[in-house]
Design a protein around this motif. Sequence first.
Motif, PDB file in Angstrom:
ATOM      1  N   CYS A  85     -24.634  22.331   0.778  1.00  0.00           N
ATOM      2  CA  CYS A  85     -23.500  20.623   1.425  1.00  0.00           C
ATOM      3  C   CYS A  85     -23.489  20.143   1.688  1.00  0.00           C
ATOM      4  O   CYS A  85     -23.946  19.864   2.334  1.00  0.00           O
ATOM      5  N   CYS A  97     -21.830  19.744   5.381  1.00  0.00           N
ATOM      6  CA  CYS A  97     -22.482  20.474   6.794  1.00  0.00           C
ATOM      7  C   CYS A  97     -23.479  20.915   6.425  1.00  0.00           C
ATOM      8  O   CYS A  97     -24.303  21.753   7.753  1.00  0.00           O
ATOM      9  N   HIS A  99     -19.927  29.636   4.213  1.00  0.00           N
ATOM     10  CA  HIS A  99     -19.827  28.326   3.937  1.00  0.00           C
ATOM     11  C   HIS A  99     -18.311  28.065   5.105  1.00  0.00           C
ATOM     12  O   HIS A  99     -18.802  26.668   5.374  1.00  0.00           O
ATOM     13  N   HIS A 125     -18.101  24.820   6.975  1.00  0.00           N
ATOM     14  CA  HIS A 125     -17.506  24.156   6.973  1.00  0.00           C
ATOM     15  C   HIS A 125     -16.196  23.765   7.575  1.00  0.00           C
ATOM     16  O   HIS A 125     -16.152  22.681   8.167  1.00  0.00           O
TER      17      HIS A 125
HETATM   18 ZN   LIG Z   1     -19.576  22.688   3.759  1.00  0.00          ZN
END
Ligand SMILES: [Zn+2]
Length: 209
Positions: free
Chosen positions: A73, A76, A91, A95
């Motif tokens: 990602c 993040c 996640h 996030h």
């Molecule tokens: Zn993320």
Amino acid sequence: MKYPLTLADIHSVKRHAKRLKIKFPELPHTKRLDMASVEVVGVRSYHELNCNFEKVINQNLDIPNGPRSVSHCLYCDYRFAADYKPDQKSHREIHERFMEVSEQLNYRPGTYAERERMKQDGYHQADHAEQIEDRVDGLLMITRAWFDRSFHDAVSDGYWKRHPSFEKYVAMMVPHLETMYPAIAVIVTERYGRMLGLIPKGSTYWPMG
Ligand SMILES: [Zn+2]
């Protein structure tokens, strides 16, 4: 429907669903969540809200091809198996912490790649800029990269509210900056002050206590 959905939207739907309990005590909570989603955000159901929010969460994913690949990602900086449910859940948790910070402070700490870039540009500017002002900016850019790494950990691990601001962090790093660029550090000290012993020697992490 409101777009892009924010974490604050999700929270207000949940709060509204709780309030609806007074008016509709006989309804199951899932139905109240549906009603709240319609009234607050204008979607047809809580399920639809959740699907749309997942799209927001996953919009910056870098998903390489191939089986058992690790997704990344870019928002993040979390790495995980995007096709594995427990990983998706982890996640989303991490996030959401970054979304919360970004919504509250209007600031998202840089990812590893962004920080490396800041350091590279910062060193170049601190070493080669003609104007002293630009050299100061270069040193601050390097410090910003360290700050972001320290702050990134604080967000991931849930203690960001106690983490010092960038301005305070700079003052704490001044003893270290003096060993790197003594002349520029004098100017940084004039602006930010100088705080001793708050970040251990040789470290760039704010110790969380
Ligand atoms: Zn993320």
